[in-house]
Enzyme design. Sequence first.
Site, mmCIF file in Angstrom:
data_model
loop_
_atom_site.group_PDB
_atom_site.id
_atom_site.type_symbol
_atom_site.label_atom_id
_atom_site.label_comp_id
_atom_site.label_asym_id
_atom_site.label_seq_id
_atom_site.Cartn_x
_atom_site.Cartn_y
_atom_site.Cartn_z
ATOM 1 N N MET A 1 -42.714 28.755 48.309
ATOM 2 C CA MET A 1 -43.093 26.922 48.276
ATOM 3 C C MET A 1 -44.056 27.248 49.149
ATOM 4 O O MET A 1 -45.005 25.887 49.975
ATOM 5 C CB MET A 1 -42.132 26.761 49.479
ATOM 6 C CG MET A 1 -40.742 26.181 49.045
ATOM 7 S SD MET A 1 -40.509 25.145 47.466
ATOM 8 C CE MET A 1 -40.842 23.770 48.241
ATOM 9 N N GLY A 7 -33.183 31.173 45.819
ATOM 10 C CA GLY A 7 -33.344 32.446 45.167
ATOM 11 C C GLY A 7 -32.695 32.564 43.503
ATOM 12 O O GLY A 7 -32.215 33.560 43.303
ATOM 13 N N THR A 8 -31.941 31.148 43.293
ATOM 14 C CA THR A 8 -30.694 31.459 41.849
ATOM 15 C C THR A 8 -31.573 31.728 41.019
ATOM 16 O O THR A 8 -31.109 32.690 39.534
ATOM 17 C CB THR A 8 -30.338 30.275 41.169
ATOM 18 O OG1 THR A 8 -31.119 28.919 41.455
ATOM 19 C CG2 THR A 8 -29.037 29.528 42.669
ATOM 20 N N ASN A 9 -32.871 31.496 40.568
ATOM 21 C CA ASN A 9 -34.432 32.215 39.926
ATOM 22 C C ASN A 9 -33.845 34.002 40.107
ATOM 23 O O ASN A 9 -34.405 33.988 39.485
ATOM 24 C CB ASN A 9 -34.858 31.520 39.175
ATOM 25 C CG ASN A 9 -35.366 30.426 38.451
ATOM 26 O OD1 ASN A 9 -35.196 29.837 37.011
ATOM 27 N ND2 ASN A 9 -35.645 28.613 39.602
ATOM 28 N N GLU A 69 -33.800 26.805 33.717
ATOM 29 C CA GLU A 69 -34.417 27.126 34.130
ATOM 30 C C GLU A 69 -33.918 28.694 34.432
ATOM 31 O O GLU A 69 -35.055 29.306 33.600
ATOM 32 C CB GLU A 69 -35.141 27.153 35.915
ATOM 33 C CG GLU A 69 -35.863 25.925 35.966
ATOM 34 C CD GLU A 69 -35.422 25.174 37.860
ATOM 35 O OE1 GLU A 69 -36.194 26.656 38.044
ATOM 36 O OE2 GLU A 69 -35.113 23.749 37.497
ATOM 37 N N ILE A 82 -48.967 27.761 48.820
ATOM 38 C CA ILE A 82 -49.973 27.443 47.790
ATOM 39 C C ILE A 82 -50.238 29.083 47.723
ATOM 40 O O ILE A 82 -51.588 29.393 48.912
ATOM 41 C CB ILE A 82 -51.060 27.284 47.677
ATOM 42 C CG1 ILE A 82 -49.731 25.232 47.452
ATOM 43 C CG2 ILE A 82 -51.854 26.991 46.223
ATOM 44 C CD1 ILE A 82 -51.218 23.997 47.192
ATOM 45 N N HIS A 141 -41.423 25.319 37.527
ATOM 46 C CA HIS A 141 -41.425 23.861 38.261
ATOM 47 C C HIS A 141 -40.149 23.247 38.187
ATOM 48 O O HIS A 141 -40.548 23.345 35.875
ATOM 49 C CB HIS A 141 -43.308 23.898 37.750
ATOM 50 C CG HIS A 141 -42.803 22.334 38.451
ATOM 51 N ND1 HIS A 141 -42.818 21.974 39.890
ATOM 52 C CD2 HIS A 141 -42.769 20.803 37.945
ATOM 53 C CE1 HIS A 141 -42.396 20.727 40.840
ATOM 54 N NE2 HIS A 141 -42.909 20.446 39.127
ATOM 55 N N ASP A 145 -48.998 23.705 40.914
ATOM 56 C CA ASP A 145 -48.226 23.259 39.535
ATOM 57 C C ASP A 145 -48.785 23.229 38.869
ATOM 58 O O ASP A 145 -49.097 22.288 37.804
ATOM 59 C CB ASP A 145 -46.955 22.205 39.869
ATOM 60 C CG ASP A 145 -46.195 22.602 40.655
ATOM 61 O OD1 ASP A 145 -46.193 23.784 41.345
ATOM 62 O OD2 ASP A 145 -45.765 21.780 41.810
HETATM 63 C C1 GRF Z 1 -36.411 25.703 41.172
HETATM 64 O O1 GRF Z 1 -36.555 24.317 40.490
HETATM 65 C C2 GRF Z 1 -37.895 26.184 41.058
HETATM 66 O O2 GRF Z 1 -38.499 25.039 39.456
HETATM 67 C C3 GRF Z 1 -38.852 26.045 42.010
HETATM 68 O O3 GRF Z 1 -37.889 25.970 42.743
HETATM 69 C C4 GRF Z 1 -36.654 25.462 42.591
HETATM 70 C C5 GRF Z 1 -35.601 26.764 43.332
HETATM 71 O O4 GRF Z 1 -35.052 27.376 43.287
HETATM 72 N N1 GRF Z 1 -40.128 26.021 41.996
HETATM 73 P P1 GRF Z 1 -34.304 28.494 43.339
HETATM 74 O O5 GRF Z 1 -34.783 29.370 44.933
HETATM 75 O O6 GRF Z 1 -34.606 29.560 42.425
HETATM 76 O O7 GRF Z 1 -32.288 28.276 43.035
#
Ligand code: GRF
Length: 191
Positions: free
Chosen positions: A94, A19-21, A178, A96, A113, A149
């Site tokens: 993860m 969940g860093t994004n 990202e 689809i 991605h 993707d």
């Molecule tokens: C990221 O590299 C994203 O591009 C991919 O999965 C990873 C998720 O990282 N789809 P996080 O859970 O957001 O840290």
Amino acid sequence: MQKSIGNKVNCAVFISGTGTNLNCIIKNAKKKFFPIKVSLVISNKSDAFGLNYAKKNNIPTKVFSSLNMKSFEKKTLEELRRKKIKFICLAGFMKILSKKFIKKFGYNIINIHPSLLPKYKGLNTHFRVLKNKEKISGCTVHYISSKLDSGKIILQKKVKVKNNDTSISLQRRILKQEHILYPEAIKTIFS
Ligand code: GRF
């Protein structure tokens, strides 16, 4: 997609893992002029670390684990309607989503991605990039379609591959980018 003046678009983020994004979207969404508000976090894993970022920021969470995809989508759609969600960001989610789900929600779903799509769709991206001795990799934010993707590309960021890179070092450098690209792409959509 249009945003009503003065209002932020009600958004849900879907996660499965770290969940860093998600964390970086939450941080940006706190800014006055960022176009979206994170009102819901959905996970298909009860132990997804990213749920902690939601809890820390008092964002409601829903975990739909151990469901088949049909039930997951049904429960999720109900929750999205209840919370009046208009936009979805997938961030390390993860699964689809089906064509039916995407259509029912209204197509406003984006994903990040860790490659320069259309190259290296799917898993083990960094490993395959290194194996093919690519000089450049990167990350992509794109609308989703029911094919893995794929879907219209919104923004991409290139990252140089170093001679001594391992999958882990490359993944770390791309992940940093990202965190810059995702908020930029969200701003681009609503500008
Ligand atoms: C990221 O590299 C994203 O591009 C991919 O999965 C990873 C998720 O990282 N789809 P996080 O859970 O957001 O840290």
